[in-house]
Write a protein that holds these residues in place. Structure first.
Motif, PDB file in Angstrom:
ATOM      1  N   PHE A  97       0.792  -1.222   0.000  1.00 30.04           N
ATOM      2  CA  PHE A  97       0.000   0.000   0.000  1.00 30.04           C
ATOM      3  C   PHE A  97       0.830   1.282   0.000  1.00 30.04           C
ATOM      4  O   PHE A  97       0.282   2.363   0.137  1.00 30.04           O
ATOM      5  CB  PHE A  97      -0.964   0.002   1.192  1.00 30.04           C
ATOM      6  N   LYS A  98       2.139   1.217  -0.170  1.00 29.79           N
ATOM      7  CA  LYS A  98       2.966   2.414  -0.238  1.00 29.79           C
ATOM      8  C   LYS A  98       3.272   2.740  -1.701  1.00 29.79           C
ATOM      9  O   LYS A  98       3.825   1.909  -2.424  1.00 29.79           O
ATOM     10  CB  LYS A  98       4.282   2.214   0.515  1.00 29.79           C
ATOM     11  N   PRO A  99       2.943   3.953  -2.143  1.00 32.85           N
ATOM     12  CA  PRO A  99       3.208   4.316  -3.544  1.00 32.85           C
ATOM     13  C   PRO A  99       4.710   4.386  -3.859  1.00 32.85           C
ATOM     14  O   PRO A  99       5.120   4.114  -4.993  1.00 32.85           O
ATOM     15  CB  PRO A  99       2.579   5.698  -3.701  1.00 32.85           C
ATOM     16  N   THR A 100       5.534   4.729  -2.886  1.00 30.44           N
ATOM     17  CA  THR A 100       6.979   4.805  -3.162  1.00 30.44           C
ATOM     18  C   THR A 100       7.565   3.427  -3.470  1.00 30.44           C
ATOM     19  O   THR A 100       8.487   3.305  -4.274  1.00 30.44           O
ATOM     20  CB  THR A 100       7.721   5.423  -1.967  1.00 30.44           C
ATOM     21  N   VAL A 101       7.000   2.396  -2.837  1.00 33.43           N
ATOM     22  CA  VAL A 101       7.474   1.035  -3.121  1.00 33.43           C
ATOM     23  C   VAL A 101       7.135   0.661  -4.555  1.00 33.43           C
ATOM     24  O   VAL A 101       7.976   0.100  -5.283  1.00 33.43           O
ATOM     25  CB  VAL A 101       6.868   0.033  -2.118  1.00 33.43           C
ATOM     26  N   TRP A 102       5.911   0.999  -5.004  1.00 35.29           N
ATOM     27  CA  TRP A 102       5.527   0.693  -6.379  1.00 35.29           C
ATOM     28  C   TRP A 102       6.339   1.522  -7.367  1.00 35.29           C
ATOM     29  O   TRP A 102       6.668   1.054  -8.456  1.00 35.29           O
ATOM     30  CB  TRP A 102       4.023   0.902  -6.580  1.00 35.29           C
ATOM     31  N   ALA A 103       6.673   2.747  -7.014  1.00 40.41           N
ATOM     32  CA  ALA A 103       7.532   3.554  -7.881  1.00 40.41           C
ATOM     33  C   ALA A 103       8.918   2.909  -7.997  1.00 40.41           C
ATOM     34  O   ALA A 103       9.521   2.904  -9.073  1.00 40.41           O
ATOM     35  CB  ALA A 103       7.644   4.975  -7.328  1.00 40.41           C
ATOM     36  N   GLY A 104       9.411   2.356  -6.894  1.00 40.08           N
ATOM     37  CA  GLY A 104      10.702   1.657  -6.936  1.00 40.08           C
ATOM     38  C   GLY A 104      10.659   0.436  -7.841  1.00 40.08           C
ATOM     39  O   GLY A 104      11.581   0.193  -8.625  1.00 40.08           O
ATOM     40  N   PHE A 105       9.564  -0.345  -7.747  1.00 37.08           N
ATOM     41  CA  PHE A 105       9.418  -1.495  -8.640  1.00 37.08           C
ATOM     42  C   PHE A 105       9.334  -1.042 -10.098  1.00 37.08           C
ATOM     43  O   PHE A 105       9.872  -1.686 -10.998  1.00 37.08           O
ATOM     44  CB  PHE A 105       8.184  -2.327  -8.280  1.00 37.08           C
ATOM     45  N   GLY A 106       8.655   0.078 -10.330  1.00 37.71           N
ATOM     46  CA  GLY A 106       8.559   0.619 -11.687  1.00 37.71           C
ATOM     47  C   GLY A 106       9.911   1.023 -12.232  1.00 37.71           C
ATOM     48  O   GLY A 106      10.228   0.776 -13.402  1.00 37.71           O
ATOM     49  N   LEU A 107      10.732   1.664 -11.387  1.00 37.82           N
ATOM     50  CA  LEU A 107      12.077   2.047 -11.823  1.00 37.82           C
ATOM     51  C   LEU A 107      12.955   0.836 -12.098  1.00 37.82           C
ATOM     52  O   LEU A 107      13.752   0.837 -13.047  1.00 37.82           O
ATOM     53  CB  LEU A 107      12.733   2.943 -10.776  1.00 37.82           C
ATOM     54  N   LEU A 108      12.816  -0.196 -11.293  1.00 37.73           N
ATOM     55  CA  LEU A 108      13.575  -1.426 -11.559  1.00 37.73           C
ATOM     56  C   LEU A 108      13.146  -2.050 -12.887  1.00 37.73           C
ATOM     57  O   LEU A 108      13.995  -2.523 -13.655  1.00 37.73           O
ATOM     58  CB  LEU A 108      13.378  -2.422 -10.419  1.00 37.73           C
ATOM     59  N   ALA A 109      11.847  -2.051 -13.162  1.00 36.95           N
ATOM     60  CA  ALA A 109      11.354  -2.602 -14.429  1.00 36.95           C
ATOM     61  C   ALA A 109      11.855  -1.762 -15.603  1.00 36.95           C
ATOM     62  O   ALA A 109      12.270  -2.315 -16.632  1.00 36.95           O
ATOM     63  CB  ALA A 109       9.833  -2.663 -14.415  1.00 36.95           C
ATOM     64  N   LEU A 110      11.834  -0.443 -15.466  1.00 40.23           N
ATOM     65  CA  LEU A 110      12.329   0.431 -16.525  1.00 40.23           C
ATOM     66  C   LEU A 110      13.814   0.202 -16.773  1.00 40.23           C
ATOM     67  O   LEU A 110      14.258   0.144 -17.919  1.00 40.23           O
ATOM     68  CB  LEU A 110      12.067   1.892 -16.159  1.00 40.23           C
ATOM     69  N   SER A 111      14.582   0.036 -15.714  1.00 36.59           N
ATOM     70  CA  SER A 111      16.007  -0.239 -15.848  1.00 36.59           C
ATOM     71  C   SER A 111      16.242  -1.533 -16.610  1.00 36.59           C
ATOM     72  O   SER A 111      17.104  -1.605 -17.499  1.00 36.59           O
ATOM     73  CB  SER A 111      16.634  -0.317 -14.463  1.00 36.59           C
ATOM     74  N   PHE A 112      15.474  -2.563 -16.295  1.00 37.08           N
ATOM     75  CA  PHE A 112      15.625  -3.851 -16.975  1.00 37.08           C
ATOM     76  C   PHE A 112      15.278  -3.723 -18.456  1.00 37.08           C
ATOM     77  O   PHE A 112      15.996  -4.248 -19.321  1.00 37.08           O
ATOM     78  CB  PHE A 112      14.731  -4.899 -16.298  1.00 37.08           C
ATOM     79  N   VAL A 113      14.197  -3.011 -18.775  1.00 38.85           N
ATOM     80  CA  VAL A 113      13.786  -2.844 -20.173  1.00 38.85           C
ATOM     81  C   VAL A 113      14.855  -2.075 -20.951  1.00 38.85           C
ATOM     82  O   VAL A 113      15.194  -2.442 -22.081  1.00 38.85           O
ATOM     83  CB  VAL A 113      12.410  -2.136 -20.252  1.00 38.85           C
TER      84      VAL A 113
END
Length: 153
Positions: free
Chosen positions: A57-73
Motif C-alpha cells: 500500500f505504499k506508492p513509493t514502493v511501487w515507484a521503486g518497482f517501476g524504476l527497476l522494471a524500466l532499468s531492466f527494459v
C-alpha cells in the motif's frame, strides 16, 4: 488492523470447517484443514502481514518497482541494439580477431610425420613400396616396430 481482523476471521472459519470435518470421522482431512487455517493468524502474530501490507500500500514502493522494471527494459533494449548493430562481442568483431591471429602456436607440430628418410620436398614413391630386408613390403608399421624394439618392448 483490518488485515489482522480478516486473517483472524479466515483462521476461525477454517477451524470451524476442520471441526465439522472431524465430526464426520475424517480426521486426516480435518488435521490438514486445521493446519492450513492456522497459517493466517500465525502470519499476523509474527508481523509478516504488517510488513506485506506496508509494501503493497505504499506508492513509493511501487515507484521503486517501476524504476527497476524500466532499468531492466532499457538494459535489454541496449543489448538488442548492440547485437543488431554489431557492437562489442559481435560476430564481425570475432571474425576480425580470428583473421589477425596466427592459425596455430606451433604450425609444424600439427604437420604429419613424414618418416626418417623422407622430407616434404621428396614425396613417397608411387606404386609398390620398397621391400625391406625380410622381403615384405615396407609399410607404416615398420617405424613403430623399430621404436618398440628400441625401448625393449
Amino acid at each position: 488492523m483490518l488485515t489482522s481482523t480478516v486473517c483472524a476471521a479466515v483462521s476461525a472459519a477454517g477451524l470451524g470447517i476442520a471441526a465439522i470435518t472431524a465430526y464426520r470421522k475424517r480426521f486426516l482431512a480435518a488435521t490438514r484443514i486445521a493446519a492450513f487455517s492456522l497459517i493466517p493468524i500465525g502470519l499476523v502474530m509474527t508481523g509478516v502481514i504488517d510488513w506485506v501490507t506496508g509494501i503493497v500500500f505504499k506508492p513509493t514502493v511501487w515507484a521503486g518497482f517501476g524504476l527497476l522494471a524500466l532499468s531492466f527494459v532499457l538494459f535489454m533494449l541496449s543489448r538488442a541494439a548492440e547485437r543488431r548493430r554489431g557492437g562489442i562481442g559481435s560476430r564481425n568483431e570475432r571474425k576480425a580477431a580470428a583473421a589477425t591471429r596466427p592459425d596455430a602456436v606451433a604450425p609444424a607440430a600439427s604437420a604429419p610425420s613424414l618418416g626418417a628418410g623422407r622430407t616434404a620436398a621428396q614425396p613417397a614413391a608411387k606404386g609398390k613400396a620398397a621391400p625391406d630386408k625380410a622381403g615384405a613390403p615396407k609399410d607404416g608399421f615398420s617405424d613403430i616396430e623399430a621404436i618398440l624394439k628400441k625401448h625393449g618392448i
